[in-house]
Design an enzyme around this catalytic site. Structure first.
Site, PDB file in Angstrom:
ATOM      1  N   GLU A 122       0.845  -1.199   0.000  1.00  0.00           N
ATOM      2  CA  GLU A 122       0.000   0.000   0.000  1.00  0.00           C
ATOM      3  C   GLU A 122       0.878   1.246   0.000  1.00  0.00           C
ATOM      4  O   GLU A 122       2.016   1.217   0.490  1.00  0.00           O
ATOM      5  CB  GLU A 122      -0.897   0.013   1.241  1.00  0.00           C
ATOM      6  CG  GLU A 122      -0.116   0.053   2.540  1.00  0.00           C
ATOM      7  CD  GLU A 122      -0.990  -0.083   3.765  1.00  0.00           C
ATOM      8  OE1 GLU A 122      -1.704   0.871   4.064  1.00  0.00           O
ATOM      9  OE2 GLU A 122      -0.930  -1.137   4.419  1.00  0.00           O
ATOM     10  N   LYS A 124       2.642   4.582   1.116  1.00  0.00           N
ATOM     11  CA  LYS A 124       3.011   5.130   2.425  1.00  0.00           C
ATOM     12  C   LYS A 124       2.690   6.619   2.416  1.00  0.00           C
ATOM     13  O   LYS A 124       3.385   7.419   1.797  1.00  0.00           O
ATOM     14  CB  LYS A 124       4.489   4.897   2.725  1.00  0.00           C
ATOM     15  CG  LYS A 124       4.910   5.342   4.117  1.00  0.00           C
ATOM     16  CD  LYS A 124       6.378   5.015   4.371  1.00  0.00           C
ATOM     17  CE  LYS A 124       6.757   5.389   5.797  1.00  0.00           C
ATOM     18  NZ  LYS A 124       6.636   6.854   6.034  1.00  0.00           N
ATOM     19  N   ASP A 126       2.450  10.405   3.411  1.00  0.00           N
ATOM     20  CA  ASP A 126       3.315  11.341   4.118  1.00  0.00           C
ATOM     21  C   ASP A 126       2.441  12.319   4.896  1.00  0.00           C
ATOM     22  O   ASP A 126       2.102  13.399   4.417  1.00  0.00           O
ATOM     23  CB  ASP A 126       4.205  12.081   3.123  1.00  0.00           C
ATOM     24  CG  ASP A 126       5.287  12.900   3.820  1.00  0.00           C
ATOM     25  OD1 ASP A 126       5.480  12.711   5.037  1.00  0.00           O
ATOM     26  OD2 ASP A 126       5.943  13.713   3.148  1.00  0.00           O
ATOM     27  N   TYR A 232      -5.367   2.335   7.887  1.00  0.00           N
ATOM     28  CA  TYR A 232      -4.583   1.221   7.335  1.00  0.00           C
ATOM     29  C   TYR A 232      -4.152   0.196   8.381  1.00  0.00           C
ATOM     30  O   TYR A 232      -3.504  -0.792   8.045  1.00  0.00           O
ATOM     31  CB  TYR A 232      -3.346   1.741   6.606  1.00  0.00           C
ATOM     32  CG  TYR A 232      -2.433   2.613   7.454  1.00  0.00           C
ATOM     33  CD1 TYR A 232      -1.635   2.070   8.455  1.00  0.00           C
ATOM     34  CD2 TYR A 232      -2.362   3.988   7.246  1.00  0.00           C
ATOM     35  CE1 TYR A 232      -0.807   2.860   9.223  1.00  0.00           C
ATOM     36  CE2 TYR A 232      -1.539   4.784   8.011  1.00  0.00           C
ATOM     37  CZ  TYR A 232      -0.763   4.217   9.000  1.00  0.00           C
ATOM     38  OH  TYR A 232       0.051   5.013   9.773  1.00  0.00           O
ATOM     39  N   LYS A 320      11.105   2.815   0.386  1.00  0.00           N
ATOM     40  CA  LYS A 320      11.111   4.256   0.171  1.00  0.00           C
ATOM     41  C   LYS A 320      11.504   4.609  -1.264  1.00  0.00           C
ATOM     42  O   LYS A 320      12.272   3.906  -1.912  1.00  0.00           O
ATOM     43  CB  LYS A 320      12.070   4.933   1.157  1.00  0.00           C
ATOM     44  CG  LYS A 320      11.797   4.591   2.616  1.00  0.00           C
ATOM     45  CD  LYS A 320      10.390   4.969   3.056  1.00  0.00           C
ATOM     46  CE  LYS A 320      10.199   6.449   3.226  1.00  0.00           C
ATOM     47  NZ  LYS A 320      10.893   7.007   4.401  1.00  0.00           N
ATOM     48  N   CYS A 425      43.718  18.197  20.303  1.00  0.00           N
ATOM     49  CA  CYS A 425      42.265  18.325  20.484  1.00  0.00           C
ATOM     50  C   CYS A 425      41.875  19.791  20.424  1.00  0.00           C
ATOM     51  O   CYS A 425      42.442  20.611  21.174  1.00  0.00           O
ATOM     52  CB  CYS A 425      41.843  17.713  21.818  1.00  0.00           C
ATOM     53  SG  CYS A 425      40.103  17.981  22.218  1.00  0.00           S
ATOM     54  N   CYS A 428      40.563  20.876  24.164  1.00  0.00           N
ATOM     55  CA  CYS A 428      41.380  20.944  25.385  1.00  0.00           C
ATOM     56  C   CYS A 428      42.871  21.020  25.115  1.00  0.00           C
ATOM     57  O   CYS A 428      43.659  21.211  26.054  1.00  0.00           O
ATOM     58  CB  CYS A 428      41.076  19.760  26.301  1.00  0.00           C
ATOM     59  SG  CYS A 428      41.662  18.165  25.676  1.00  0.00           S
ATOM     60  N   CYS A 443      41.108  12.187  21.110  1.00  0.00           N
ATOM     61  CA  CYS A 443      41.677  13.052  22.141  1.00  0.00           C
ATOM     62  C   CYS A 443      42.069  12.209  23.352  1.00  0.00           C
ATOM     63  O   CYS A 443      41.305  11.361  23.811  1.00  0.00           O
ATOM     64  CB  CYS A 443      40.664  14.118  22.549  1.00  0.00           C
ATOM     65  SG  CYS A 443      41.107  15.025  24.047  1.00  0.00           S
ATOM     66  N   CYS A 449      38.902  16.919  29.241  1.00  0.00           N
ATOM     67  CA  CYS A 449      38.428  17.497  27.979  1.00  0.00           C
ATOM     68  C   CYS A 449      36.976  17.921  28.135  1.00  0.00           C
ATOM     69  O   CYS A 449      36.106  17.075  28.364  1.00  0.00           O
ATOM     70  CB  CYS A 449      38.563  16.478  26.847  1.00  0.00           C
ATOM     71  SG  CYS A 449      37.958  17.099  25.260  1.00  0.00           S
TER      72      CYS A 449
END
Length: 701
Positions: A122, A124, A126, A232, A320, A425, A428, A443, A449
């Site tokens: 079926e 879908k 939106d 549905y 999809k 890093c 730090c 790091c 940190c």
């Protein structure tokens, strides 16, 4: 980069980034009705997350889309607890995914490839999910999906929708009808025209218009909006609607609900894909938005047998429609530091519209990906590296979304230089090192940190951890910057340190005496909390929500868990064997947990936290079951059910399923071909039974 080529550190860093993006997207879409990324982007983020979790199950996080359904409910509506959870669907993105979905079902059921298996297919829709509860044929309540367990009470608004009957005849005494509220393209255009003429808010798309209209606090406004409803599915029922999905949909139509005329029964993947292509070809002419096709096993008895994962049914999937590509300029590369110290490069893009959504950043994974090679050193993008100033292609479907798919070398600026990830890093200043065999630079600052400290605190208050109302990521950042909290235990001493006057907090911007008092009360409410949430909240590498639940279910109490982890020896001994014998716990996760619990600074922080809490023992499900609380091991070939089905059934009855036999094993279920496990069980005196005896024991003979 394919998930299979990631190192554990790479995977953990990417999952952290994915969780951040998805939490933001869930809130924008489900609560605020103002999505800031497209459905395709969201779906692809979820797909990448699922792929990494499948490859590294021990790294699963709470804020993974695998465990998130919808978003928090909005303020202004009463709360409705769903009797039957409103779950999301897994996704398929191409024909191969559909074939794999069918194969997974057959494997779970133990069916041959040539056995006929019917599905419904079926469109879908939106729109916005809605659940309608009828009792004795009368509509008494309407609720949005919310987070899947709790939704918003929009009964008055739902009564204004023409497609929703107020009374139905010949229905079960209790009937929850589920479907999608949407708005047609023509009605959407007319609504925006009226809004513009009257100086009101216009909507970006029909889905936003439908969601915003249904969530009006004034039902008269909803009544003036042209909302529609397709039914549905169903939730709570006092009696079955039919024996099949298609039969139940026909029954809903007979009750007077609108059902989609493009719904069709298909025999296997070939027909499913054919129907998908037919719907895709008609998509532009339907007059309303759809973003794919949903397939469901038609036989409801098979649906019950297949059951559910944590947030999705095994018997359904959404296929999809494909997404899009776009080109833009890479303006900068920023570095984000995660809670495990991983340095994650992020592309800052000149904003570009792709499929109606503005994209301004994308993940770059790690320095190998930027350099144009995968984890094994093989070239990707034909070896083209990525540089600031490049003209890059943004890919919004597939493995990582959004990501840089390609680079146009013909448009590369003459002064563009190869990018080098920092060796310090940025948060730090500590050394950022890349260990041999690891694609992620990390790091070394640890608890000094600030980025790691803040991310750990955000994880601690996240939804599947302590989930303290009023204390989210924004508040954590504020409190940390103010020096009020540095470790999780500090959260539970806030009231004590501030005193009842609340002066320090209530005088801060955005806070008042009432909101401060509410926060402290919410913190106190979480002093009593379940074991699984506590284990997850610690932020131990490789321990996600499901893994925390496995550990909690096995040890059942904090005292037992703490004792085992404190005394375990990595790689040897009965305690180690017991830990790694938990089905779903491997050496990597076990090492991480034991190391954390035996590391001095980490342990001191954990002990301070536990001193503030009352940790509740893990609940044992199905306490009236003859196997509740027992540890079960399956070995050999099962003939009447698949291994996956046997495990799911045992766990649903409250049993613990282990992958190895030990002195703690209560039952060994041995099928033909049982080998060393059966011998070890005999040596240990463990009760051993065949599959028929097991089914007789649990009442399924």
């Amino acid at each position: 980069m394919d998930a299979a080529t990631l190192s554990p550190e790479q995977a953990a860093a990417e999952l952290a980034w994915l969780s951040q993006q998805l939490i933001k997207a869930n809130t924008a879409y489900h609560r605020d009705d103002a999505p800031d990324i497209s459905d395709a982007t969201y779906d692809a983020l979820k797909r990448r997350n699922a792929a990494i979790e499948a490859q590294f199950p021990e790294l699963k996080r709470d804020d993974s889309p695998s465990d998130l359904v919808g978003g928090a409910i909005a303020e202004g509506f009463g709360k409705v607890q769903h009797v039957v959870r409103m779950l999301s669907l897994g996704n398929a993105f191409d024909d191969d995914d559909v074939v794999e979905f069918d194969q997974r079902i057959r494997k779970y059921l133990g069916w041959a490839a040539d056995t006929s298996l019917a599905y419904t297919a079926e469109p879908k829709i939106d729109g916005l999910s809605l659940s309608l509860r009828y009792e004795n044929g009368k509509l008494i309540q309407a609720a949005t999906r919310g987070d899947g367990e709790t939704g918003e009470n929009v009964t008055a608004n739902a009564r204004t929708i023409a497609d929703i009957p107020h009374e139905i005849s010949d229905a079960p005494d209790v009937l929850e009808v589920r479907g999608e509220v949407y708005m047609s393209h023509a009605d959407f255009a007319a609504l925006n025209a009226r809004q513009s003429e009257n100086g009101g808010k216009t909507f970006a798309n029909p889905r936003n218009a439908a969601a915003g209209s249904l969530r009006q606090l004034d039902a008269e406004i909803t009544k003036s909006r042209p909302l529609r409803f397709f039914a549905y599915a169903w939730g709570d029922l006092s009696a079955p609607l039919a024996e099949t999905q298609s039969g139940a949909i026909a029954r809903l139509a007979a009750f007077g609900f609108s059902t989609n005329p493009l719904t069709q029964t298909c025999d296997g993947p070939t027909e499913m894909i054919s129907h998908y292509k037919m719907i895709e070809a008609q998509r532009a002419d339907l007059g309303y938005d759809i973003d794919g096709v949903v397939y469901k096993v038609d036989d409801l008895s098979l649906q019950r047998r297949l059951g559910f994962r944590s947030t999705t049914p095994r018997w359904a999937i959404a296929h999809k429609f494909p997404a899009e590509l776009a080109w833009t300029t890479l303006e900068a590369i920023d570095i984000q530091v995660g809670r495990t110290g991983a340095l994650s490069p992020v592309a800052r893009l000149r904003p570009v519209t792709v499929g109606g959504v503005v994209v301004s950043n994308a993940t770059l994974h790690n320095e190998d990906y930027i350099a144009g090679r995968d984890g094994n050193g093989a070239p990707i993008r034909e070896g083209r590296d990525i540089r600031v100033g490049d003209w890059v292609q943004v890919y919004r479907a597939g493995d990582v979304i959004p990501k840089i798919k390609d680079v146009d070398l013909a448009r590369r600026p003459a002064d563009a230089t190869p990018y080098a990830l920092p060796t310090k890093c940025p948060e730090c200043g500590s050394d950022a090192i890349r260990e041999e065999g690891d694609a992620v630079r990390r790091c070394t600052g640890g608890i000094i940190c600030p980025a790691q400290a803040v991310e750990k605190l955000k994880h601690f208050v996240s939804r599947a951890a302590f989930d303290i109302e009023g204390l989210g990521a924004k508040q954590v950042e504020q409190f940390y910057a103010d020096g009020w909290i540095a470790t999780p235990a500090d959260i539970f001493t806030l009231r004590e340190r501030f005193g009842e006057g609340l002066q320090q907090l209530k005088n801060r911007e955005g806070w008042g005496e009432k909101s401060a008092a509410n926060l402290f009360d919410a913190i106190d409410e979480k002093r009593s909390i379940g074991l699984a949430r506590v284990i997850f909240s610690l932020g131990i590498r490789h321990v996600g929500e499901n893994s925390a639940a496995l550990l909690a279910g096995h040890y059942t109490s904090w005292a037992a868990f703490e004792q085992a982890m404190t005394t375990a020896r990595i790689g040897e001994g009965a305690i180690w064997d017991d830990l790694t014998g938990i089905d779903g716990v491997g050496d990597v996760m076990a090492t991480s947990v034991v190391t954390t619990m035996q590391q001095e600074a980490e342990r001191a922080s954990i002990d301070r936290l536990i001193a503030q809490l009352s940790v509740q023992d893990a609940e044992i499900r199905a306490t009236d079951s003859p196997v509740a609380g027992k540890t079960v091991v399956f070995t050999g070939t099962l003939e009447r059910m698949t291994r996956a089905e046997a495990k799911a059934r045992a766990e649903s009855l409250g049993a613990k399923v282990s992958g190895s036999v030990s002195a703690k094993t209560d039952i060994l279920v041995a099928g033909p071909g049982a080998g060393s496990k059966a011998k070890k069980a005999a040596d240990l005196g463990v009760e051993t039974m065949d599959e028929d005896a097991w089914l007789a024991l649990i009442g399924d003979a």
